[in-house]
Design a protein around this motif. Structure first.
Motif, short mmCIF file in Angstrom:
data_model
loop_
_atom_site.label_atom_id
_atom_site.label_comp_id
_atom_site.label_asym_id
_atom_site.label_seq_id
_atom_site.Cartn_x
_atom_site.Cartn_y
_atom_site.Cartn_z
N ARG A 15 0.83 -1.19 0.00
CA ARG A 15 0.00 0.00 0.00
C ARG A 15 0.87 1.25 0.00
O ARG A 15 2.09 1.19 0.19
N TRP A 16 0.21 2.43 -0.23
CA TRP A 16 0.93 3.70 -0.31
C TRP A 16 0.59 4.61 0.87
O TRP A 16 -0.53 4.61 1.36
N THR A 17 1.60 5.37 1.28
CA THR A 17 1.38 6.54 2.12
C THR A 17 1.79 7.77 1.31
O THR A 17 2.90 7.83 0.78
N VAL A 18 0.87 8.73 1.22
CA VAL A 18 1.09 9.93 0.39
C VAL A 18 1.40 11.10 1.31
O VAL A 18 0.64 11.40 2.25
N ARG A 19 2.51 11.76 1.02
CA ARG A 19 2.93 12.94 1.81
C ARG A 19 2.40 14.19 1.13
O ARG A 19 2.72 14.46 -0.04
N LEU A 20 1.58 14.97 1.87
CA LEU A 20 1.04 16.22 1.35
C LEU A 20 1.71 17.41 2.02
O LEU A 20 2.11 17.33 3.19
N ASP A 21 1.80 18.50 1.30
CA ASP A 21 2.25 19.77 1.87
C ASP A 21 1.10 20.31 2.74
O ASP A 21 -0.04 20.41 2.28
N ASP A 22 1.41 20.68 3.98
CA ASP A 22 0.35 21.20 4.84
C ASP A 22 0.17 22.71 4.69
O ASP A 22 -0.60 23.33 5.43
N LEU A 23 0.90 23.30 3.75
CA LEU A 23 0.82 24.73 3.42
C LEU A 23 1.38 25.62 4.53
O LEU A 23 1.22 26.84 4.50
N GLN A 24 2.02 25.01 5.54
CA GLN A 24 2.61 25.77 6.63
C GLN A 24 4.07 25.37 6.85
O GLN A 24 4.64 25.60 7.90
N GLY A 25 4.65 24.73 5.86
CA GLY A 25 6.04 24.33 5.96
C GLY A 25 6.25 22.93 6.46
O GLY A 25 7.39 22.46 6.57
N LEU A 38 -3.13 5.40 2.69
CA LEU A 38 -4.14 4.81 1.82
C LEU A 38 -4.27 3.31 2.10
O LEU A 38 -3.30 2.66 2.52
N PRO A 39 -5.45 2.75 1.88
CA PRO A 39 -5.64 1.32 2.13
C PRO A 39 -5.02 0.46 1.03
O PRO A 39 -4.73 0.95 -0.08
N GLU A 40 -4.83 -0.80 1.33
CA GLU A 40 -4.30 -1.73 0.34
C GLU A 40 -5.26 -1.91 -0.81
O GLU A 40 -4.87 -1.97 -1.98
N ASN A 41 -6.56 -1.99 -0.51
CA ASN A 41 -7.61 -2.11 -1.52
C ASN A 41 -8.53 -0.91 -1.41
O ASN A 41 -8.79 -0.40 -0.32
N GLY A 42 -9.02 -0.44 -2.55
CA GLY A 42 -9.94 0.69 -2.53
C GLY A 42 -9.25 2.02 -2.33
O GLY A 42 -9.86 2.97 -1.79
N ALA A 43 -8.02 2.15 -2.78
CA ALA A 43 -7.28 3.41 -2.60
C ALA A 43 -7.93 4.57 -3.34
O ALA A 43 -7.97 5.70 -2.84
N ALA A 44 -8.46 4.31 -4.54
CA ALA A 44 -9.08 5.38 -5.32
C ALA A 44 -10.30 5.95 -4.60
O ALA A 44 -10.50 7.17 -4.54
N ALA A 45 -11.13 5.07 -4.05
CA ALA A 45 -12.32 5.54 -3.32
C ALA A 45 -11.92 6.32 -2.07
O ALA A 45 -12.55 7.35 -1.74
N ALA A 46 -10.88 5.87 -1.38
CA ALA A 46 -10.43 6.58 -0.19
C ALA A 46 -9.89 7.96 -0.52
O ALA A 46 -10.14 8.93 0.20
N TRP A 47 -9.17 8.05 -1.64
CA TRP A 47 -8.62 9.33 -2.07
C TRP A 47 -9.74 10.30 -2.45
O TRP A 47 -9.69 11.48 -2.11
#
Length: 285
Positions: free
Chosen positions: A212-222, A229-238
């Motif tokens: 599965r994936w973990t996605v790192r997002l910018d929190d806009l504060q540095g 994300l889950p192993e299955n159903g990642a698109a729906a979770a996103w």
């Protein structure tokens, strides 16, 4: 004298007429016929006498000289599709000198060498008679920067490493982390693009446990927010996260981790400072 209408020389003898332009291609093709006929005859004689190796080498060399003398020699290398491949490196790999008989070129060997260049995905190599070697390149498209063993490498959509040098101009690409990440990232990045506002904040993707994936997002504060994300159903979770952000701004509340691994649930972990403020005296908890 070019362009002159005089028909005789100073001695009164008739001048030779200029060769008609149509004779040039005829001469070249006649040379090809002569070369092929000569090669065929030499092969037959060599088989009869048992001297195939020596006779073949001598015959081919002679045939190539005849072809080159008839104008069937490389005068130009025409390349299309080149954007990133160094032209000097490409010509060195092609290894064809001007004046070489164009019939003597081993197109398969040239194509194999060109395909080995890091930016080249596929190459088509052709003879364009009488004098041009034509090369059509399809170059690799950079997709991400792969972080491995503390170093970055540029990878394409197929997960193939292109280069690990001079990567500064590719800094806007997402970073992918983990063994096996390059081969799996294309479909995941395409899935992330379904939420354009979130995609602009993606900084890195980590392939976890080969599942599965973990996605790192910018929190806009540095800082950053890790979206698990889950192993299955990642698109729906996103998609769920995108909807929650638009409707409730869940990523604007000092969030540190968003856990989407459980279907239809969104678990948020805030930063320690935000948690301390929430539990301070006088605050509603």
């Amino acid at each position: 004298m070019i362009g002159s209408n005089r028909k005789t020389s100073s001695g009164g003898r008739p001048r030779r007429r200029a060769r008609p332009a149509w004779l040039a291609p005829v001469a070249r093709w006649s040379a090809v016929v002569v070369v092929l006929t000569g090669v065929g005859g030499a092969v037959g004689w060599a088989i009869e006498t048992g001297q195939v190796g020596a006779i073949w080498s001598t015959t081919v060399d002679g045939a190539n000289r005849i072809a080159a003398d008839a104008g069937l020699a490389v005068d130009d290398v025409l390349v299309t599709g080149r954007q990133e491949t160094d032209p000097l490196v490409l010509l060195d790999v092609v290894g064809v000198e001007r004046g070489t008989s164009i019939l003597s070129l081993d197109l398969d060997a040239i194509r194999e060498r060109v395909n080995a260049l890091p930016w080249v995905k596929t190459a088509r190599v052709e003879r364009h008679l009488p004098d041009t070697l034509f090369i059509a390149l399809t170059e690799r498209r950079p997709m991400a920067l792969w972080q491995r063993h503390g170093k970055l490498a540029l990878v394409d959509e197929d997960g193939v490493v292109i280069s690990d040098r001079k990567l500064g101009r590719f800094g806007a690409l997402p970073i992918i982390i983990g063994e096996g990440a390059p081969e799996r990232a294309r479909d995941t990045i395409a899935m992330l693009a379904s939420e354009p506002d979130l995609l602009t904040r993606v900084r890195a993707l980590t392939w976890i446990g080969d599942r599965r994936w973990t996605v790192r997002l910018d929190d806009l504060q540095g800082g950053g927010i890790d979206v698990q994300l889950p192993e299955n159903g990642a698109a729906a979770a996103w998609t769920q996260l995108g909807t929650m952000e638009r409707d409730h701004g869940v990523l604007k509340r000092d969030v540190m981790i968003v856990d989407l691994r459980i279907p239809n649930q969104l678990i948020v972990r805030v930063t320690p400072a935000a948690a301390e403020r929430a539990t301070a005296p006088g605050k509603n908890t």
